[in-house]
Every structure is written in structure tokens, then in C-alpha cells.
Design an enzyme around this catalytic site. Structure first.
Site, PDB file in Angstrom:
ATOM      1  CG  ASP A  76      -2.083  -0.991   1.168  1.00 13.09           C
ATOM      2  OD1 ASP A  76      -2.381  -1.528   0.185  1.00 13.09           O
ATOM      3  OD2 ASP A  76      -2.810  -1.025   2.366  1.00 13.09           O
ATOM      4  NE  ARG A  78      -3.865  -1.344  -4.396  1.00 12.89           N
ATOM      5  CZ  ARG A  78      -3.567  -1.750  -3.141  1.00 12.89           C
ATOM      6  NH1 ARG A  78      -3.230  -0.654  -2.300  1.00 12.89           N
ATOM      7  NH2 ARG A  78      -3.544  -2.698  -2.829  1.00 12.89           N
TER       8      ARG A  78
HETATM    9  C1  LIG Z   1      -8.113  -1.336  -4.387  1.00 18.58           C
HETATM   10  C2  LIG Z   1      -8.049   0.270  -3.794  1.00 18.58           C
HETATM   11  C3  LIG Z   1      -6.878   0.212  -3.030  1.00 18.58           C
HETATM   12  C4  LIG Z   1      -6.363   1.442  -2.469  1.00 18.58           C
HETATM   13  N1  LIG Z   1      -5.148   1.897  -2.015  1.00 18.58           N
HETATM   14  C5  LIG Z   1      -4.676   2.801  -1.355  1.00 18.58           C
HETATM   15  C6  LIG Z   1      -3.429   3.071  -1.196  1.00 18.58           C
HETATM   16  O1  LIG Z   1      -2.376   2.031  -0.886  1.00 18.58           O
HETATM   17  N2  LIG Z   1      -3.118   4.436  -0.617  1.00 18.58           N
HETATM   18  C7  LIG Z   1      -3.855   5.249  -0.566  1.00 18.58           C
HETATM   19  O2  LIG Z   1      -3.556   6.474  -0.340  1.00 18.58           O
HETATM   20  N3  LIG Z   1      -5.261   5.143  -1.159  1.00 18.58           N
HETATM   21  C8  LIG Z   1      -5.653   4.052  -1.468  1.00 18.58           C
HETATM   22  N4  LIG Z   1      -6.959   3.790  -1.971  1.00 18.58           N
HETATM   23  C9  LIG Z   1      -7.956   5.015  -1.902  1.00 18.58           C
HETATM   24  C10 LIG Z   1      -7.750   6.084  -2.828  1.00 18.58           C
HETATM   25  O3  LIG Z   1      -6.557   6.681  -2.974  1.00 18.58           O
HETATM   26  C11 LIG Z   1      -8.889   6.988  -2.928  1.00 18.58           C
HETATM   27  O4  LIG Z   1      -8.815   7.636  -1.807  1.00 18.58           O
HETATM   28  C12 LIG Z   1     -10.435   6.277  -2.945  1.00 18.58           C
HETATM   29  O5  LIG Z   1     -10.361   5.279  -3.894  1.00 18.58           O
HETATM   30  C13 LIG Z   1     -11.396   7.256  -3.618  1.00 18.58           C
HETATM   31  O6  LIG Z   1     -10.873   7.880  -4.777  1.00 18.58           O
HETATM   32  P1  LIG Z   1     -11.603   7.451  -6.411  1.00 18.58           P
HETATM   33  O7  LIG Z   1     -10.595   7.153  -7.404  1.00 18.58           O
HETATM   34  O8  LIG Z   1     -12.455   6.279  -6.039  1.00 18.58           O
HETATM   35  O9  LIG Z   1     -12.483   8.755  -6.534  1.00 18.58           O
HETATM   36  P2  LIG Z   1     -13.259   9.824  -6.003  1.00 18.58           P
HETATM   37  O10 LIG Z   1     -13.335  11.130  -6.967  1.00 18.58           O
HETATM   38  O11 LIG Z   1     -12.928  10.054  -4.527  1.00 18.58           O
HETATM   39  O12 LIG Z   1     -14.770   9.168  -6.174  1.00 18.58           O
HETATM   40  C14 LIG Z   1     -15.503   8.955  -7.242  1.00 18.58           C
HETATM   41  C15 LIG Z   1     -16.873   8.283  -6.917  1.00 18.58           C
HETATM   42  O13 LIG Z   1     -16.688   7.208  -6.179  1.00 18.58           O
HETATM   43  C16 LIG Z   1     -17.769   6.739  -5.092  1.00 18.58           C
HETATM   44  N5  LIG Z   1     -16.942   6.726  -3.663  1.00 18.58           N
HETATM   45  C17 LIG Z   1     -15.686   7.105  -3.712  1.00 18.58           C
HETATM   46  N6  LIG Z   1     -15.224   6.961  -2.178  1.00 18.58           N
HETATM   47  C18 LIG Z   1     -16.248   6.257  -1.821  1.00 18.58           C
HETATM   48  C19 LIG Z   1     -16.561   6.122  -0.368  1.00 18.58           C
HETATM   49  N7  LIG Z   1     -15.663   6.076   0.588  1.00 18.58           N
HETATM   50  N8  LIG Z   1     -17.754   5.635  -0.222  1.00 18.58           N
HETATM   51  C20 LIG Z   1     -18.867   5.681  -1.115  1.00 18.58           C
HETATM   52  N9  LIG Z   1     -18.681   6.036  -2.289  1.00 18.58           N
HETATM   53  C21 LIG Z   1     -17.474   6.338  -2.765  1.00 18.58           C
HETATM   54  C22 LIG Z   1     -18.508   7.753  -5.264  1.00 18.58           C
HETATM   55  O14 LIG Z   1     -19.461   7.693  -5.979  1.00 18.58           O
HETATM   56  C23 LIG Z   1     -17.753   9.046  -5.826  1.00 18.58           C
HETATM   57  O15 LIG Z   1     -18.386  10.057  -6.459  1.00 18.58           O
HETATM   58  C24 LIG Z   1      -7.095   2.508  -2.724  1.00 18.58           C
HETATM   59  C25 LIG Z   1      -8.494   2.603  -3.131  1.00 18.58           C
HETATM   60  C26 LIG Z   1      -8.930   1.441  -3.916  1.00 18.58           C
HETATM   61  C27 LIG Z   1      -9.972   1.445  -4.895  1.00 18.58           C
END
Ligand SMILES: Cc1cc2nc3c(=O)[nH]c(=O)nc-3n(C[C@H](O)[C@H](O)[C@H](O)COP(=O)(O)OP(=O)(O)OC[C@H]3O[C@@H](n4cnc5c(N)ncnc54)[C@H](O)[C@@H]3O)c2cc1C
Length: 315
Positions: free
Chosen positions: A141, A191
Site C-alpha cells: 500500500d 495499483r
Molecule cells: C483497491 C484500492 C486500493 C487503494 N489503496 C490505496 C493506497 O494504498 N493508498 C492510498 O492512499 N489510497 C488508496 N486507495 C484509496 C484511493 O486513494 C482513494 O482515496 C479512493 O479510492 C477514492 O478515490 P476514487 O478514485 O474512488 O475517486 P473519488 O473521486 O473520490 O470518488 C468517485 C466516486 O466514487 C464513489 N466513492 C468514492 N469513495 C467512496 C466512499 N468512501 N464511499 C462511497 N462511495 C465512494 C462515489 O460515487 C464518488 O463520487 C485505494 C483505493 C482502492 C479502490
């Protein structure tokens, strides 16, 4: 970025708020929505059900910022048992290992003083040896930016022995594009995520548009390179861009995958699988769910509403 995000992430650091939040039983709806359970026994049915639906999984034993060597050893032992439990679980259709574990180097001891990075690297090596025996993948991560260079260096070194070892890249970091280009050239499994921590403007883009534009530049670098991109986003715009770029670059399941978090956009996860795409769900479990939960609440104010109601009901 939503305007509440910095406020929630800053409040998350307060010990008083942590005490208030963690008194809510795990079964409170909103915690259970994002966390599979506190134990491997509670995780098992969730993992089996996801795999049976054609999705792949990446399981995270919750824990971070370990300040005690004994805690790092406990985390290693738990991961070894976890990999044992997961070995042999398969998804009906996956072209690559359906089971992966995700690990934070801070949980493996990275923050234990000047020896921390070496301790974390040694512990990660133990997990990789176990993972090879069990046909399980490992992804490291991405945590806050003060750890990024150290983390990438550890992954670079271990990839000479375990070329399938992956790392997460946060596109809110200004340096992300350069790092993606460098690692993609090396064939690394990456990732790609937007990033979940509160970071200063000096190192990270603050505006949503800038983070998204960075995501798209990084995605293009990964999709056109020799590596294995893992598109970790729930954002319809990022998913649409990945679909276009994967088609243009003749990538199929086995060449790239989508990733989403457990409990978020379940219907979209199923739709992508039904359309023939590879999708992995990041499934956290364990008692140390506080930091993870706060990052999920910060991403979406609506989730905070559910959570505050659960807290009030309990009081
Ligand atoms: C598989 C995976 C691994 C990850 N690993 C890391 C990591 O190692 N380090 C790190 O810093 N971050 C990690 N993240 C988190 C990532 O960085 C984001 O903070 C998170 O995924 C929200 O960004 P988004 O791209 O989904 O877009 P956003 O612009 O935040 O969201 C787009 C849409 O997705 C939906 N959505 C997003 N978040 C949520 C929520 N919490 N609850 C409900 N609906 C939601 C909503 O519909 C929103 O409008 C990971 C995410 C995923 C999916």
C-alpha cells in the site's frame, strides 16, 4: 476534493475522537459496510462469496504506524496465517492469481527508528516467500508521502527476487507521473489510486481536477507500458478512460485489472465482471479499523452522516 476531507482527516488524529469512534461496536452498520470483520474467521465467508461472484480479492490485515517491534512481529504472523487460509481459494475465471494480500510497510515496522526500513523489508521478504508457495500475490500500500521513497526503494529491491510484487501509486502526488513512467518501464505491477491522506501543497495537488488529470496521465503511461496496471478507482471518469485505453492497447484480463474497495459501488463491480473485465476487491479486516474507516468517511460526506447516526443511536 470535498471540503470536509481535510477537517475529517485532521480530526482523525485526535486521541479523543479515536476513543469516541472506536467505542462503536464493529457491527455498527457503517463500519461493517467497509470492513469484513475483526478476525480471519469473519473474513472467510466474505472472501469466499466475492470469489464465487467472479471477483478477485486483495486482503488487508488492518494496522499501521507500528511503534513496537512486537506488533510488527504479530502482523507478520497474522499475514502468514492469512496467506495459509487464502491459499487454494480460486475465482472461477481469473487469468492471474485471484488472491492477493495488501500490506502497509508501517505495519511491518518501517517507522521503528533508523532500522525501521530494514526491518520492514525483511518482514516483507518473509511474506513474499510464503506468498510464492501459496500462489498469492502481494501489493504494498501507499501511505503518507514521508514514506513514499523508502517504500518504492524496498519494492524495487525485492522485485529482483519477486518480480510480481506490486506497489500502490497515489496520483495526488506531484511526483506520481515521473515515478509511474519509471516503474512502468520496468514492468512493475502498479495499483493506481488518487490517494487518501492529507498532504501539503508542496508535494501534492489539492484540487480535484488536478488529481484527476494526474490520474489520467499516469494511467496512460501504465497502459502503454509493459507493466500490469491496476486501476483502483470508483470514479466513472477514470473507469471510462481505463476502458478506452485498455481497448486501444489491446489489454485483456491477465494484462490489467480494475480494483475497488469492499463495500463501495458493489453493483458497478458486478457490472464490470459481467462485461468480462478482471476486477479485484480490496477487503480489510482486523480490530485496527479506525484509520481506514476515517479515510473512507473523509472521501464521502454521505458516509459520515451514516456514521454519526450510528454513533448517536449507540449513545
Ligand atoms: C483497491 C484500492 C486500493 C487503494 N489503496 C490505496 C493506497 O494504498 N493508498 C492510498 O492512499 N489510497 C488508496 N486507495 C484509496 C484511493 O486513494 C482513494 O482515496 C479512493 O479510492 C477514492 O478515490 P476514487 O478514485 O474512488 O475517486 P473519488 O473521486 O473520490 O470518488 C468517485 C466516486 O466514487 C464513489 N466513492 C468514492 N469513495 C467512496 C466512499 N468512501 N464511499 C462511497 N462511495 C465512494 C462515489 O460515487 C464518488 O463520487 C485505494 C483505493 C482502492 C479502490
Amino acid at each position: 476534493m470535498n471540503p470536509l476531507r481535510p477537517v475529517i482527516l485532521a480530526a482523525a488524529g485526535s486521541p479523543r475522537i479515536k476513543r469516541a469512534v472506536t467505542r462503536v461496536p464493529l457491527t455498527a452498520g457503517v463500519v461493517r459496510r467497509f470492513v469484513a470483520g475483526e478476525t480471519r474467521a469473519e473474513l472467510a465467508p466474505v472472501a469466499r462469496e466475492l470469489l464465487a461472484s467472479g471477483r478477485m480479492i486483495s486482503v488487508d490485515f488492518l494496522g499501521e504506524y507500528t511503534t513496537d517491534p512486537a506488533m510488527a512481529n504479530t502482523a507478520v504472523a497474522e499475514y502468514i496465517s492469512l496467506i495459509d487460509d487464502l491459499a487454494g481459494l480460486e475465482s472461477p475465471s481469473s487469468a492471474v492469481p485471484a488472491v492477493e494480500v495488501s500490506v502497509k510497510l508501517s505495519a511491518l515496522g518501517q517507522a521503528l527508528g533508523s532500522d525501521g526500513p530494514a526491518i520492514a523489508a525483511e518482514n516483507l521478504h518473509k511474506l513474499c516467500v510464503k506468498a510464492v508457495e501459496s500462489r498469492v500475490w502481494v501489493t504494498v500500500d501507499a501511505e503518507d508521502h514521508t514514506t513514499t521513497e523508502e517504500t518504492l526503494e524496498t519494492v524495487r529491491q525485492l522485485r529482483t527476487e519477486f518480480p510480481w510484487l506490486a506497489v500502490a501509486m497515489q496520483t495526488y502526488l506531484r511526483a506520481a507521473e515521473g515515478r509511474c513512467r519509471e516503474l512502468a518501464a520496468d514492468g512493475t505491477r502498479i495499483r493506481l489510486c488518487k490517494g487518501a491522506y492529507q498532504e501539503p501543497e508542496t508535494v501534492a495537488y489539492q484540487r480535484r481536477g488536478e488529481v484527476d488529470a494526474s490520474y489520467l496521465r499516469c494511467l496512460e503511461a501504465l497502459m502503454t507500458g509493459p507493466g500490469y496496471p491496476m486501476v483502483a478507482s470508483h470514479d466513472p471518469a477514470m473507469i471510462a478512460a481505463a476502458l478506452t485505453l485498455s481497448a486501444e492497447n489491446h489489454r485483456n484480463p491477465g494484462d490489467f485489472e480494475f480494483q475497488m474497495l469492499y463495500g463501495i459501488r458493489d453493483a458497478e463491480q458486478r457490472r464490470l465482471v459481467d462485461d468480462g473485465h478482471a476486477l479485484r476487491v480490496y477487503v480489510p479486516y482486523g480490530g485496527e479499523w479506525y484509520g481506514y474507516l476515517m479515510r473512507r468517511l473523509a472521501e464521502r460526506p454521505a458516509n459520515l452522516g451514516f456514521f454519526l447516526r450510528a454513533l448517536a443511536d449507540r449513545g
